[in-house]
Design an enzyme around this catalytic site. Structure first.
Site, PDB file in Angstrom:
ATOM      1  N   SER A  95      43.479  25.464  39.014  1.00  0.00           N
ATOM      2  CA  SER A  95      44.416  25.953  39.875  1.00  0.00           C
ATOM      3  C   SER A  95      45.658  26.554  39.373  1.00  0.00           C
ATOM      4  CB  SER A  95      44.651  24.953  41.195  1.00  0.00           C
ATOM      5  OG  SER A  95      45.195  25.626  42.446  1.00  0.00           O
ATOM      6  N   ASP A 112      36.436  29.307  47.203  1.00  0.00           N
ATOM      7  CA  ASP A 112      37.554  28.566  47.112  1.00  0.00           C
ATOM      8  C   ASP A 112      38.793  29.222  47.990  1.00  0.00           C
ATOM      9  OD1 ASP A 112      40.081  27.925  45.927  1.00  0.00           O
ATOM     10  OD2 ASP A 112      38.833  27.425  43.911  1.00  0.00           O
ATOM     11  N   HIS A 129      37.688  23.857  46.414  1.00  0.00           N
ATOM     12  CA  HIS A 129      38.847  24.379  45.422  1.00  0.00           C
ATOM     13  C   HIS A 129      38.384  23.708  44.160  1.00  0.00           C
ATOM     14  CE1 HIS A 129      42.465  25.711  43.826  1.00  0.00           C
ATOM     15  NE2 HIS A 129      42.849  24.516  43.751  1.00  0.00           N
TER      16      HIS A 129
END
Length: 519
Positions: A232, A461, A489
């Protein structure tokens, strides 16, 4: 706020908690250390700084003094407060190492970052057995650090717990002039509180600062190149590092990408679309399971979700929390968002919504919101991610205080993401009032001259839309893309063997996955 930050770490933490690991502090002197009982020796031969950074020699030449601590071995890394003044004030960055389980065949260190900005790399590394595959765990020391301003590394705390409760419970989707002015005042007050309490550090917590710290960490670990796993926001940090130090890029995996060339508006709009897609996937699951509390078709459920949130705005429901007695739209949105990070939480969300809709009981949804905010059921925040996300983002991406701009974006975002568009459109407003001028720049990164970088994208996602992984892979000079067709995610160690085997082989056998691999 932008959902790019919080959940990144939240997804990792949720996974760890699901596996029954302790969430206690690593540095409190309790618990058992990982790896060898004896402290590790000081790092290898001191290294020299990169060309043009000779003034940083004392930082690059430092040796880490490791001591046993809960979860592994801990050390302090000394870095300059300001890289423009390396002879000036210094700060300490906390580091945790979990030694490789097969020291005889050790391949070096693997530095990890779970996301955020504001996620604790120390907490993440503590879960070493679960965040990397077994072959990687055997051959690499897993090293996590709390970036400057985060957790145990000179943490930025703008508000006390009760003030933060109020901030997070604020109406996140103002739709009248009065509500807009109230939201703006809240955003401005938050920015002013950060200026008051963070001091000089507030101007030096950018992603570029953290990337430069990471190269000093690489040298202090004794590694000629940096091996890295970033998820991320950790991909933004990793890509920034690769741009600054392409020649020292080792085995690099960027999973769930935030491309550095996105503007703040593009990030918010992309996330709005991503969360819309993820929420529709949950809605389909809710309908397929039967007795969905918000409707009998996907479209009905999505409309039911919007009606539910609008209802919370007008008439909050009891939350069962002593400090936050009412579940507002702000808290309810965070609870729903938290469940989007891992499809394993979908059933929990459905049950929470059933209790909220049918019985006006917000306890379960508040519990989900607490996981998102790193907040205990007793009202104590265990980390500072909900504050430092702004401190980093506002330095990285400039924004405006012009409310008309946010009104316009809310309308545009809502057209493609009616559920999440308004929420994300207003999320960056505190940056419009930020007391420190943004130092970051929106730039395309090629990292020309780097080793091969592996980029991973998940098709549904919510926080880092798949298109972003495709975008960065196309921009990097030397990379390959793994596509995971799935929900949730990020992908590595939380999806399937196809992804995991490809990445394990890349780290251990130096086998670069075929560009375009689909899992």
């Amino acid at each position: 706020m932008s959902l790019t930050g919080r959940p990144l770490a939240a997804a990792a933490v949720a996974t760890v908690l699901a596996l029954g690991l302790s969430g206690c502090s690593l540095l409190d002197g309790n618990g058992n250390g990982g790896g060898s009982d004896a402290p590790a020796p000081a790092s290898a031969t001191p290294q020299t700084p990169p060309t043009g950074a000779e003034a940083l020699g004392k930082y690059y030449g430092q040796k880490l003094s490791w001591t046993k601590c809960p979860g592994g071995q801990c050390a302090n890394l000394t870095v300059p407060l300001s890289y423009d003044d390396p002879q000036g004030q210094t700060i300490k960055v906390k580091v945790l190492k979990v030694p490789a389980t097969r020291k005889k065949n050790r391949l070096g260190s693997l530095v990890v970052n779970p996301g955020g900005p504001g996620g604790s790399g120390i907490d993440y590394a503590q879960a070493a057995d679960f965040i990397v595959g077994k072959p990687v765990r055997q051959r690499y020391d897993i090293v996590g650090f709390d970036p400057r301003g985060v957790g145990r590394s000179e943490p930025i705390n703008c508000l006390d717990d009760r003030q933060l409760d109020s901030f997070l419970g604020e109406d996140p989707t103002p739709d009248t002039p009065t509500e807009e002015q109230s939201f703006a005042q809240t955003a401005k007050s938050f920015a002013e509180a950060c200026k008051t309490h963070a001091g000089p550090l507030l101007a030096h917590v950018s992603t570029v600062d953290a990337a430069k710290d990471m190269d000093i960490l690489r040298a202090a670990l004794g590694d000629p190149k940096l091996n890295y796993l970033g998820k991320s926001y950790g991909t933004f940090l990793g890509a920034t590092y690769a741009d600054l130090f392409p020649k020292t890029v080792g085995q690099f995996v960027l999973d769930g990408v935030v491309p550095p060339d996105l503007t703040s508006e593009e990030i918010n709009q992309g996330q709005a679309a991503g969360f819309e897609v993820a929420t529709r996937a949950w809605a389909k699951n809710c309908v397929d399971e039967g007795d969905c509390p918000l409707g009998s078709s996907v479209d009905d459920v999505m409309q039911g979700m919007r009606d539910f949130l609008k209802g919370l705005d007008a008439n909050p429901i009891p939350s069962g929390d002593a400090h936050v007695p009412q579940l507002t739209e702000g808290w309810g949105s965070l609870g729903i968002a938290a469940a989007m990070y891992d499809q394993g939480s979908w059933g929990i969300l459905t049950d929470a919504l059933r209790a909220a809709v049918q019985n006006r009981d917000g306890r379960q949804l508040m519990s989900l919101a607490n996981t998102y905010a790193d907040r205990t059921d007793t009202g104590r925040y265990t980390g500072n991610i909900m504050e430092v996300i702004y401190a980093v983002n506002c330095l990285d991406k400039p924004d405006t205080a012009n409310l008309k701009v946010y009104e316009k974006q809310a309308k545009e975002f809502t057209a493609s993401a009616p559920t999440w568009g308004p929420f994300l459109a207003w999320s960056s407003l505190p940056c419009g009032y930020w007391p420190v001028k943004a130092t970051g720049e929106t730039k395309k990164i090629t990292a020309a001259g780097s080793g091969p970088i592996v980029v991973v994208g998940t098709t549904r996602d919510p926080a880092t839309p798949y298109e972003w992984s495709v975008r960065l892979n196309n921009e990097l000079a030397n990379s390959s893309l793994i596509t995971y067709n799935g929900d949730g995610h990020t992908a590595y160690t939380r999806s399937n063997a196809c992804v995991d085997d490809a990445i394990d082989n890349y780290y251990v056998k130096k086998q670069v996955p075929r560009d375009g691999l689909k899992c």
